[in-house]
Motif scaffolding. Structure first.
Motif, PDB file in Angstrom:
ATOM      1  N   ASP A 135     -17.821 -88.847  32.047  1.00 49.95           N
ATOM      2  CA  ASP A 135     -17.181 -88.766  31.490  1.00 49.95           C
ATOM      3  C   ASP A 135     -15.435 -89.473  30.801  1.00 49.95           C
ATOM      4  O   ASP A 135     -15.657 -90.762  31.416  1.00 49.95           O
ATOM      5  N   PHE A 158     -17.684 -85.952  26.670  1.00 46.62           N
ATOM      6  CA  PHE A 158     -16.300 -85.358  27.315  1.00 46.62           C
ATOM      7  C   PHE A 158     -17.296 -84.902  28.824  1.00 46.62           C
ATOM      8  O   PHE A 158     -18.470 -83.847  28.837  1.00 46.62           O
ATOM      9  N   ASP A 159     -17.083 -84.477  30.061  1.00 47.70           N
ATOM     10  CA  ASP A 159     -17.407 -83.700  30.913  1.00 47.70           C
ATOM     11  C   ASP A 159     -16.682 -82.171  30.661  1.00 47.70           C
ATOM     12  O   ASP A 159     -15.630 -82.310  30.744  1.00 47.70           O
ATOM     13  N   VAL A 219     -22.034 -81.739  29.993  1.00 53.22           N
ATOM     14  CA  VAL A 219     -20.945 -83.129  29.251  1.00 53.22           C
ATOM     15  C   VAL A 219     -21.072 -82.311  26.893  1.00 53.22           C
ATOM     16  O   VAL A 219     -22.589 -81.779  27.031  1.00 53.22           O
ATOM     17  N   SER A 234     -11.811 -77.730  31.375  1.00 47.60           N
ATOM     18  CA  SER A 234     -13.530 -78.130  30.108  1.00 47.60           C
ATOM     19  C   SER A 234     -12.911 -77.066  29.046  1.00 47.60           C
ATOM     20  O   SER A 234     -13.068 -78.170  27.524  1.00 47.60           O
ATOM     21  N   ARG A 278      -9.621 -79.108  26.798  1.00 49.37           N
ATOM     22  CA  ARG A 278     -10.259 -80.209  26.483  1.00 49.37           C
ATOM     23  C   ARG A 278     -10.472 -80.195  25.164  1.00 49.37           C
ATOM     24  O   ARG A 278     -10.639 -81.025  23.981  1.00 49.37           O
TER      25      ARG A 278
END
Length: 255
Positions: A95, A109-110, A119, A154, A157
């Protein structure tokens, strides 16, 4: 920079994505569900494969990795946190990392939730995010390993990206997702219109992936758990968004 992104149907309902830079001749692949359709797509286009990006360890996303590595000698890229259950990685990422593929800076991105260590790959220059089984078209992945709070974070994001971003997700589940979504927001006009569009596309045997992030924000119940109207409709007004998300996910699991 001339970038083409080709959606390749695989297996029963999977999608993989070929990214090609016609200026440099480089090609990358996100996920490798099945060898034959991917080899056929590359042959038809006359492309070789330079990089193979893996989102998570599930078999329907990695089955063809070794065949493609053997055929092309491609660099295999995936999450360091998931390396113990992925094919051998040439580049292990985490990440916040960035790397270059096809001339594109790619941010990692995680997006844990569906699995821990899942990811997503974001390419700002071409306004594309490859989300596999985290954010899906009108849905999200089942929580096999993570918690509702993890998946909600998540999704937030991804939701924070520019709304002009195109979302490349991993499965053709959109019609079924629509049948569920309308039970959460039966009066959402954007959702009603989207379901009609989905039905028309599927009747014509056309894919519903990719989708736009703006459309997901307007219609996807899993991105809307912090809206008062959604919370009120679930008799959860004032509850935390992660808790509301968890209730929506629970209902979808039992739908």
């Amino acid at each position: 920079m001339a970038i083409d992104i080709l959606t390749v149907p695989c297996r029963a309902d999977n999608y993989a994505f070929l990214i090609h830079n016609s200026d440099t001749g480089q090609t990358a692949l996100v996920d490798a569900p099945e060898t034959a359709p991917l080899m056929a797509a590359l042959e038809t286009k006359g492309w070789t494969l330079d990089d193979l990006l893996i989102t998570h360890h599930h078999h329907d996303h990695v089955e063809a990795v070794e065949d493609l590595r053997a055929a092309f000698g491609c660099r295999v890229i995936g999450a360091a946190a998931d390396a113990h259950r992925l094919p051998d990685l040439d580049l292990a990422v985490a990440d916040g990392d960035s790397f270059e593929t096809c001339g594109l800076t790619t941010d990692v991105f995680d997006v844990s939730g569906h699995t821990v260590g899942h990811v997503a790959f974001y390419m700002a220059a071409t306004e594309a995010v490859f989300t596999a089984d985290s954010l899906m078209a009108l849905g999200c992945g089942r929580l096999f390993e993570g918690t509702p709070a993890q998946m909600w974070e998540s999704l937030l994001r991804i939701r924070a990206l520019p709304q002009t971003t195109t979302v490349y997700s991993g499965h053709e589940y959109t019609a079924a997702n629509g049948r569920f979504a309308i039970t959460i927001e039966p009066d959402n006009p954007d959702l009603i219109a989207r379901i009609a569009d989905i039905d028309a596309a599927r009747d014509a045997n056309q894919p519903t992936v990719p989708s736009s992030l703006a459309l997901e924000i307007a219609t996807n119940p899993f991105l809307r758990a912090d809206l008062h109207s959604v919370q009120a409709g679930l008799d959860m007004a004032g509850d935390g968004a992660a808790e509301v998300f968890g209730e929506i996910r629970r209902r979808k699991d039992n739908f």
